[in-house]
Structure formats: C-alpha cells, structure tokens
Design a protein around this motif. Structure first.
Motif, PDB file in Angstrom:
ATOM      1  N   LEU A  24       0.827  -1.206   0.000  1.00  0.00           N
ATOM      2  CA  LEU A  24       0.000   0.000   0.000  1.00  0.00           C
ATOM      3  C   LEU A  24       0.862   1.257   0.000  1.00  0.00           C
ATOM      4  O   LEU A  24       0.566   2.228  -0.714  1.00  0.00           O
ATOM      5  CB  LEU A  24      -0.921  -0.005   1.219  1.00  0.00           C
ATOM      6  CG  LEU A  24      -1.988  -1.105   1.232  1.00  0.00           C
ATOM      7  CD1 LEU A  24      -2.648  -1.195   2.602  1.00  0.00           C
ATOM      8  CD2 LEU A  24      -3.039  -0.854   0.158  1.00  0.00           C
ATOM      9  N   GLY A  25       1.940   1.250   0.774  1.00  0.00           N
ATOM     10  CA  GLY A  25       2.823   2.410   0.819  1.00  0.00           C
ATOM     11  C   GLY A  25       3.500   2.668  -0.511  1.00  0.00           C
ATOM     12  O   GLY A  25       3.587   3.818  -0.971  1.00  0.00           O
ATOM     13  N   ALA A  26       3.974   1.609  -1.150  1.00  0.00           N
ATOM     14  CA  ALA A  26       4.650   1.756  -2.435  1.00  0.00           C
ATOM     15  C   ALA A  26       3.676   2.200  -3.523  1.00  0.00           C
ATOM     16  O   ALA A  26       4.023   3.023  -4.393  1.00  0.00           O
ATOM     17  CB  ALA A  26       5.316   0.440  -2.823  1.00  0.00           C
ATOM     18  N   MET A  27       2.450   1.675  -3.494  1.00  0.00           N
ATOM     19  CA  MET A  27       1.465   2.073  -4.491  1.00  0.00           C
ATOM     20  C   MET A  27       1.080   3.537  -4.311  1.00  0.00           C
ATOM     21  O   MET A  27       0.931   4.284  -5.299  1.00  0.00           O
ATOM     22  CB  MET A  27       0.238   1.175  -4.405  1.00  0.00           C
ATOM     23  CG  MET A  27      -0.635   1.210  -5.644  1.00  0.00           C
ATOM     24  SD  MET A  27       0.196   0.507  -7.105  1.00  0.00           S
ATOM     25  CE  MET A  27       0.104  -1.249  -6.729  1.00  0.00           C
ATOM     26  N   THR A  28       0.912   3.964  -3.070  1.00  0.00           N
ATOM     27  CA  THR A  28       0.604   5.368  -2.799  1.00  0.00           C
ATOM     28  C   THR A  28       1.707   6.268  -3.335  1.00  0.00           C
ATOM     29  O   THR A  28       1.443   7.273  -4.018  1.00  0.00           O
ATOM     30  CB  THR A  28       0.430   5.594  -1.281  1.00  0.00           C
ATOM     31  OG1 THR A  28      -0.695   4.845  -0.831  1.00  0.00           O
ATOM     32  CG2 THR A  28       0.228   7.065  -0.969  1.00  0.00           C
ATOM     33  N   HIS A  29       2.941   5.928  -3.041  1.00  0.00           N
ATOM     34  CA  HIS A  29       4.078   6.713  -3.512  1.00  0.00           C
ATOM     35  C   HIS A  29       4.099   6.795  -5.042  1.00  0.00           C
ATOM     36  O   HIS A  29       4.281   7.889  -5.610  1.00  0.00           O
ATOM     37  CB  HIS A  29       5.387   6.086  -3.022  1.00  0.00           C
ATOM     38  CG  HIS A  29       6.609   6.682  -3.640  1.00  0.00           C
ATOM     39  ND1 HIS A  29       7.226   7.801  -3.136  1.00  0.00           N
ATOM     40  CD2 HIS A  29       7.334   6.319  -4.754  1.00  0.00           C
ATOM     41  CE1 HIS A  29       8.262   8.111  -3.902  1.00  0.00           C
ATOM     42  NE2 HIS A  29       8.358   7.229  -4.874  1.00  0.00           N
ATOM     43  N   ALA A  30       3.906   5.669  -5.708  1.00  0.00           N
ATOM     44  CA  ALA A  30       4.005   5.630  -7.164  1.00  0.00           C
ATOM     45  C   ALA A  30       2.919   6.473  -7.831  1.00  0.00           C
ATOM     46  O   ALA A  30       3.184   7.231  -8.774  1.00  0.00           O
ATOM     47  CB  ALA A  30       3.930   4.184  -7.651  1.00  0.00           C
ATOM     48  N   PHE A  31       1.694   6.366  -7.347  1.00  0.00           N
ATOM     49  CA  PHE A  31       0.598   7.126  -7.947  1.00  0.00           C
ATOM     50  C   PHE A  31       0.695   8.612  -7.617  1.00  0.00           C
ATOM     51  O   PHE A  31       0.384   9.467  -8.465  1.00  0.00           O
ATOM     52  CB  PHE A  31      -0.758   6.548  -7.529  1.00  0.00           C
ATOM     53  CG  PHE A  31      -1.234   5.454  -8.437  1.00  0.00           C
ATOM     54  CD1 PHE A  31      -2.134   5.710  -9.455  1.00  0.00           C
ATOM     55  CD2 PHE A  31      -0.761   4.158  -8.287  1.00  0.00           C
ATOM     56  CE1 PHE A  31      -2.569   4.707 -10.310  1.00  0.00           C
ATOM     57  CE2 PHE A  31      -1.189   3.140  -9.138  1.00  0.00           C
ATOM     58  CZ  PHE A  31      -2.092   3.415 -10.159  1.00  0.00           C
ATOM     59  N   GLU A  32       1.126   8.941  -6.406  1.00  0.00           N
ATOM     60  CA  GLU A  32       1.303  10.355  -6.070  1.00  0.00           C
ATOM     61  C   GLU A  32       2.411  10.972  -6.913  1.00  0.00           C
ATOM     62  O   GLU A  32       2.285  12.111  -7.376  1.00  0.00           O
ATOM     63  CB  GLU A  32       1.627  10.498  -4.584  1.00  0.00           C
ATOM     64  CG  GLU A  32       0.420  10.256  -3.691  1.00  0.00           C
ATOM     65  CD  GLU A  32       0.749  10.422  -2.218  1.00  0.00           C
ATOM     66  OE1 GLU A  32       1.956  10.426  -1.876  1.00  0.00           O
ATOM     67  OE2 GLU A  32      -0.198  10.531  -1.406  1.00  0.00           O
ATOM     68  N   ARG A  33       3.467  10.233  -7.134  1.00  0.00           N
ATOM     69  CA  ARG A  33       4.564  10.746  -7.960  1.00  0.00           C
ATOM     70  C   ARG A  33       4.113  10.946  -9.389  1.00  0.00           C
ATOM     71  O   ARG A  33       4.593  11.854 -10.085  1.00  0.00           O
ATOM     72  CB  ARG A  33       5.741   9.779  -7.902  1.00  0.00           C
ATOM     73  CG  ARG A  33       7.013  10.321  -8.524  1.00  0.00           C
ATOM     74  CD  ARG A  33       8.216   9.490  -8.141  1.00  0.00           C
ATOM     75  NE  ARG A  33       9.410   9.973  -8.796  1.00  0.00           N
ATOM     76  CZ  ARG A  33      10.618   9.426  -8.678  1.00  0.00           C
ATOM     77  NH1 ARG A  33      10.771   8.356  -7.879  1.00  0.00           N
ATOM     78  NH2 ARG A  33      11.660   9.920  -9.322  1.00  0.00           N
ATOM     79  N   ALA A  34       3.161  10.122  -9.829  1.00  0.00           N
ATOM     80  CA  ALA A  34       2.624  10.262 -11.187  1.00  0.00           C
ATOM     81  C   ALA A  34       1.555  11.352 -11.271  1.00  0.00           C
ATOM     82  O   ALA A  34       1.068  11.658 -12.363  1.00  0.00           O
ATOM     83  CB  ALA A  34       2.031   8.931 -11.641  1.00  0.00           C
ATOM     84  N   GLY A  35       1.187  11.934 -10.119  1.00  0.00           N
ATOM     85  CA  GLY A  35       0.162  12.960 -10.113  1.00  0.00           C
ATOM     86  C   GLY A  35      -1.229  12.411 -10.368  1.00  0.00           C
ATOM     87  O   GLY A  35      -2.091  13.106 -10.913  1.00  0.00           O
ATOM     88  N   GLN A  36      -1.454  11.163  -9.950  1.00  0.00           N
ATOM     89  CA  GLN A  36      -2.722  10.485 -10.203  1.00  0.00           C
ATOM     90  C   GLN A  36      -3.421  10.127  -8.898  1.00  0.00           C
ATOM     91  O   GLN A  36      -2.761   9.960  -7.863  1.00  0.00           O
ATOM     92  CB  GLN A  36      -2.475   9.203 -11.024  1.00  0.00           C
ATOM     93  CG  GLN A  36      -1.845   9.440 -12.378  1.00  0.00           C
ATOM     94  CD  GLN A  36      -2.720  10.271 -13.297  1.00  0.00           C
ATOM     95  OE1 GLN A  36      -3.942  10.100 -13.326  1.00  0.00           O
ATOM     96  NE2 GLN A  36      -2.106  11.183 -14.041  1.00  0.00           N
ATOM     97  N   PRO A  37      -4.746   9.975  -8.932  1.00  0.00           N
ATOM     98  CA  PRO A  37      -5.463   9.563  -7.722  1.00  0.00           C
ATOM     99  C   PRO A  37      -4.947   8.207  -7.230  1.00  0.00           C
ATOM    100  O   PRO A  37      -4.735   7.291  -8.021  1.00  0.00           O
ATOM    101  CB  PRO A  37      -6.919   9.453  -8.199  1.00  0.00           C
ATOM    102  CG  PRO A  37      -6.998  10.322  -9.413  1.00  0.00           C
ATOM    103  CD  PRO A  37      -5.656  10.232 -10.069  1.00  0.00           C
ATOM    104  N   VAL A  38      -4.743   8.111  -5.932  1.00  0.00           N
ATOM    105  CA  VAL A  38      -4.225   6.872  -5.347  1.00  0.00           C
ATOM    106  C   VAL A  38      -5.356   5.852  -5.247  1.00  0.00           C
ATOM    107  O   VAL A  38      -6.439   6.167  -4.751  1.00  0.00           O
ATOM    108  CB  VAL A  38      -3.640   7.142  -3.947  1.00  0.00           C
ATOM    109  CG1 VAL A  38      -3.197   5.836  -3.286  1.00  0.00           C
ATOM    110  CG2 VAL A  38      -2.479   8.125  -4.044  1.00  0.00           C
ATOM    111  N   PRO A  39      -5.146   4.645  -5.723  1.00  0.00           N
ATOM    112  CA  PRO A  39      -6.174   3.593  -5.572  1.00  0.00           C
ATOM    113  C   PRO A  39      -6.502   3.365  -4.101  1.00  0.00           C
ATOM    114  O   PRO A  39      -5.655   3.550  -3.223  1.00  0.00           O
ATOM    115  CB  PRO A  39      -5.515   2.354  -6.190  1.00  0.00           C
ATOM    116  CG  PRO A  39      -4.444   2.890  -7.079  1.00  0.00           C
ATOM    117  CD  PRO A  39      -3.954   4.141  -6.430  1.00  0.00           C
ATOM    118  N   THR A  40      -7.713   2.939  -3.849  1.00  0.00           N
ATOM    119  CA  THR A  40      -8.103   2.625  -2.479  1.00  0.00           C
ATOM    120  C   THR A  40      -7.374   1.374  -1.994  1.00  0.00           C
ATOM    121  O   THR A  40      -6.802   0.616  -2.786  1.00  0.00           O
ATOM    122  CB  THR A  40      -9.617   2.375  -2.381  1.00  0.00           C
ATOM    123  OG1 THR A  40      -9.933   1.175  -3.106  1.00  0.00           O
ATOM    124  CG2 THR A  40     -10.409   3.544  -2.952  1.00  0.00           C
TER     125      THR A  40
END
Length: 227
Positions: A24-40
């Motif tokens: 979950l932490g890695a997915m949050t980081h990756a999507f935030e870095r891409a400027g995209q909504p973070v998956p639930t």
C-alpha cells in the motif's frame, strides 16, 4: 508401499507473508509521484498476485502505456526502499503458524515444496533469504519468467521441474488468481481466508482453511479423495 511424491505450491504475498503495508505504501508513492489519484486499499489489495505490468493498467486503465511503465518503476523503487528501512521480518512478516507448518511439511520425505508468485526473482530472493526459507522450496516460479496469474505457466513449469503429476500437486493461495491458475493447470487448490481476497471469491478452491495449522490435515484429506 512407498507414497508418491507430492508437490505443495504456495503463493507468497497474502498467503505466506503479510506484506500489505509495504504494498500500500509503495502504491501510494508511485501514484502520487505520477500525479494520479491513489487507488483505495481494497483496489490495491485486489490486484495483489498479478504481475505489476498487468496490475497497474487494471488500477488505472485510462492512463498512457508509458505512464503505466513509469508507475511500475516507481512502485518497485518505493517497495525496495520501504523493505530496506524496516527489514524483511517486519515489512513482510510470516502469518501465524506459517513457519512451523512449513517445517512440518518440509520434513516429510514425500513432500516437495514450491512457490508461484507475482514477485520478481529479486523480490522473492530477498524475502526467502530474510526469513531463512530458501532451502525449503525446490521449485520457485516468479513473474520475470511467466505470464501473469491466472495463466497456468508457473504451475506447468513447477510440475515439469519436479516431474510430479498434476493429480499429486496442490496450489495454496489467497486470491481468485491463484485458484483460477490452479484450475487452468488441472491442479486442486486450497484457499486461505486470511489473505487479500475475501473467501467468498475463492470459488475455484477445493477447500478453504482459516488457520495454517489446518493445512496438513487438509492436504491428507485432499489426497485421500483423489486416490
């Protein structure tokens, strides 16, 4: 009379270890870095088991292919950083009674243990070495060399490497992808209720267990029926 060799294949994340915090932490980081909504949380845990190149497009189907690839790279980078900060034992702890059950199964001469995981070779090596488990698994199938689950390639390779027939093998996992992969390979499957998919979606499972300590008896029952 000598018993036939048995191949017991485990999924990893959500079955042997609980790595959801780092996932979950890695997915949050990756999507935030891409400027995209973070998956639930549910969306992210719902794709665990798939190879990342399949999982990310499922989470963000409208994004460009090149951004999918970048998110995959950022996810891998973040996951490695999180694991390095806390160590394998803390970032991906074994589920209760997993180690004792693995040791008991491994001690039976007729049992051959294996893994089939959406992890990379590097990721699996880090995990197995961190828990001192590498020696237990005679066949190790990873995402680098196979199509994503639920394609049966991983299980077919495990059968080929060990020379064991599908009727003498079993897949143990926590997701519908594991169950569907096993069905496609002609291998019975045991679902576990403690992982990342709800037990009610493991419809392709032959049986479902709620505690690792139930596994040895479940295996014996399964193979008695198959004789």
């Amino acid at each position: 009379m000598t018993r036939a060799l048995r191949l017991i294949i485990f999924d990893v994340d959500g079955t042997l270890v609980d790595s959801q915090n780092d996932i979950l932490g890695a997915m949050t980081h990756a999507f935030e870095r891409a400027g995209q909504p973070v998956p639930t949380r549910d969306e992210t845990l719902g794709i665990v088991g798939l190879s990342l190149d399949v999982a990310i497009p499922r989470l963000a189907p409208l994004l460009d292919v090149s951004l999918h690839a970048q998110i995959v790279a950022w996810y891998k980078e973040a996951y490695m950083d999180l694991r390095a900060k806390t160590g394998v034992a803390e970032s991906s702890p074994l589920y209760p009674h997993a180690l004792a059950t693995l040791r008991a199964l491994h001690a039976v001469p007729e049992n051959i243990l294996g893994v089939a995981t959406g992890k990379s070779r590097r990721g699996l090596d880090k995990l197995l070495d961190g828990h001192g488990l590498r020696h237990m698994f005679a066949t190790q199938q990873v995402a680098d060399h196979h199509p994503s689950k639920p394609h049966p390639s991983m299980l077919r390779a495990a059968l080929s490497e060990t020379g064991i027939d599908a009727r003498d093998a079993v897949m143990i996992g926590d997701t519908s992808f594991d169950m569907e992969m096993a069905r496609a390979a002609g291998i019975p499957a045991i679902g576990v209720s403690w992982g990342y998919h709800a037990a009610d979606v493991l419809s392709a499972a032959t049986q479902i267990i709620d505690d690792f300590r139930q596994l040895p008896a479940c295996l014996e029952s399964l193979w008695e029926i198959s004789q």
